[in-house]
Design a protein around this motif. Sequence first.
Motif, mmCIF file in Angstrom:
data_model
loop_
_atom_site.group_PDB
_atom_site.id
_atom_site.type_symbol
_atom_site.label_atom_id
_atom_site.label_comp_id
_atom_site.label_asym_id
_atom_site.label_seq_id
_atom_site.Cartn_x
_atom_site.Cartn_y
_atom_site.Cartn_z
ATOM 1 N N GLN A 675 0.826 -1.207 0.000
ATOM 2 C CA GLN A 675 0.000 0.000 0.000
ATOM 3 C C GLN A 675 0.865 1.265 0.000
ATOM 4 O OE1 GLN A 675 -3.872 0.027 0.467
ATOM 5 N NE2 GLN A 675 -3.102 -1.668 -0.768
ATOM 6 N N GLN A 679 -2.937 5.069 -1.278
ATOM 7 C CA GLN A 679 -3.861 3.937 -1.194
ATOM 8 C C GLN A 679 -4.369 3.734 0.236
ATOM 9 O OE1 GLN A 679 -1.113 1.097 -2.969
ATOM 10 N NE2 GLN A 679 -2.447 0.866 -4.755
ATOM 11 N N LYS A 680 -3.501 3.965 1.219
ATOM 12 C CA LYS A 680 -3.926 3.857 2.611
ATOM 13 C C LYS A 680 -5.018 4.881 2.917
ATOM 14 C CE LYS A 680 0.468 2.160 4.520
ATOM 15 N NZ LYS A 680 1.569 2.435 5.480
#
Length: 805
Positions: A675, A679-680
Amino acid sequence: MSACFHCGETIPAGFTGHLEIQGEQRAFCCVGCMAIAEAIVSGGLQQFYKHRSALSQKPDTFQSTELNELRLYDDAELQQEFVREHPDGQEAHLSISGITCAACIWLIEKELSRVAGVQHVHINHTSHRAQLVWQQATVPLSQILMQIRRLGFQARPYEEDAVRQAAHNERRGAMFRLALAGIAMMQNMMFSVPLYLGMYSGIDEDFIHLFRWVSMLMCTPVVLYSAQPFFRAAWRDLRNRHLTMDLPVSIAILGAFLASSYITAFTPATLESDVYFDSVSMFTFFLLLGRFLEMQTRHRHLNSDGDLVQLLPVTATVRDAQGDHSIPAHKIAVGDMLVVRQGQTAPADGIVRDGQSHFDESALTGEYLPVLKRTGDRVSGGTANVDNTVLIEVSHAPRESRVAAIIRLLDQAQTEKPRTALLADKVAGYFVAGVLLTALVVGAIWFWLDASQAFKVVLSVLVVTCPCALSLATPTALTAANTRLREAGFLIARSHVIEALNQCSDVIFDKTGTLTEGRLVLQHIDMYKQVDQTHALAIAAALEAESAHPIAKAFAHYHEFDADQIESRIGAGVCGTVGGQHYRIGTREFVLENAPDEASQQVTTPHAGACVYLSDGEQILARFLLNDRVRDDAKHCVKALQARGIRVHILSGDHAFSVRHMAVQLGIESFRHGQSPEQKLAHVRELEKDGARVAMVGDGINDLPVLSGAALSIAMGAASDLTRLKSDAILLNNHLATLSDAFDTAACTRKIIRQNITWALTYNGIMLPLAAAAWVPPYFAALGMSLSSLLVVMNSLRVKSKRTA
């Protein structure tokens, strides 16, 4: 002679100065007052005069010496003592004198916010401490101080000693008021209890008259001195059009005292006529006692912060070319070599360059077991050396130390007010309005039914319904919770943390440095030739000795001899000569780069960590399996959170096998690998769209976007400075068990606050009809209200107990 509109002083003969303010011509006593008023009006701040509850101070004329003194604060060397870097510029804490009411604070904040270069200014209403953030390149500090001076106030750098002295004075004054009220209460009850029990039947009226005069004399100092804080606060709140519990308290005390004094002085002394000196004394005493307990809680919190300040010693021993010598701690510079002997406290943050010893970090992290520090390890200022003398290279000056950062975060948290406390204040305001209206209606009804009973009933209603519990118990519980968590190693940096912990539905953990310790350790060794394992480790340590790579640190403890002709290839490994023999350590491809095709076969089973190979250039001698060690309490923390119904996730940038292995090991079903920070953050947004309240626990700068996007952000104590600065709370001791304890403490705090509010409303709901029906005499109302308030205050202090169930 007329008075000055600004300061109230008499206008001297021959001076004429007028300005139009609020549609009227206002007169002033001097050019200074007129100039300040003109600045206020021209800045659109004329509402200051409408809402101020006290006259402003008369400004002194600027002298050249005063101007020069203010300009001294622009000196960079002087600013090092009280100015620090801030993401928006520079930050300083100032002590403002001359403030007389809330309108003064409003005026200063509004006026300074108009100054170009001032980013933020906030003044604490209690301590008159100002947090100022400005851009030095745009406006010098002296100009800001001059602007405050022109408004009629004075500002200087904030000093912790002055705050502690003010707390001492507050505590001493409160004790005097409490003692005086207690003595008067006991004396008055000595005269009153026999009357209530009917023991005065048949006694001469002159004795009753004497007893009442003595009671009045005993009660007068209580009203004139002990009860003064209630009167001042009530008058201030009335001027600001804000209802608090001080208003009905003041009405009850003054009303009861004046009515009893009138009866004593002008009516015959009969058993049928009532006086309420005992009720006034009792009411005042128990109110002061409740506030004294609340004040003690605040001061314990203040003292715990002050104890942090006292952790850093005032002197330090520096080693240089001339030898060891002592210097003042504030003169420590980055790069200095400090000698810290057994029993001494590290005066600054630094790195151990020689020696090893255990350090007691309990004051900072809540961890009571001393921590071993070896060469290359970091030592925090304020931690005590337990064993041996060590040499430490300073990495941060004392004012930028970990202790200083904790203090700044505590200050930041204390300037904010949680929504729970704001709601309690709001409810208390409406409650006070209801009490006053109820007392008025009940008084009118009883005046119509039986005028002789009206005053006594109204007094009982005012006393019995005093909303002390709502006003005192909530902040007491929150303060106790903050203090307990800091002592346990969980530092609250934002006011909403307790509420957010209770509302949290999902907790997201980063993997490396959060669920794991953030450092590689040697877990297993596979040997492939007739080479002693200890010798193989010594060879690896010699080759890795000069490397700063995290893998190299895993071999540091096995260093026995040195290597020559070391060459490093980025991303591949290191080669060199040990004892005349050439060796390679690194990836399998690198160590077999020049090996014959018949090199020995190696085990290729998957591994969750990193594999490092050692070869003699022809064949592999050993395979080292390295992994980031899972924190001992990680599984306990995860299980505790899941038991509370909280969903636990892992978001990591590591490869799939490593993350999956960690999730299975800890019993976490939701996990994602590879990630990026973006994306997190997107995953957090997805959870929030489904109604989740997300808490993020991380340690790296790459976690900053998701930490900022989560409803609650928690940084590990070993996180980067920027990460800790941007987080809502910090896990100082890096123990995940403390995180689960924080959730328990937050739940206990919410439970206790609800108990307090429920009890306060239930008590008033029961006692109000009884008081309105004339079934509760004033003295019993004072006793019942006081015991109710003490009950909820003591209940709030249970938060600090070890058990939170």
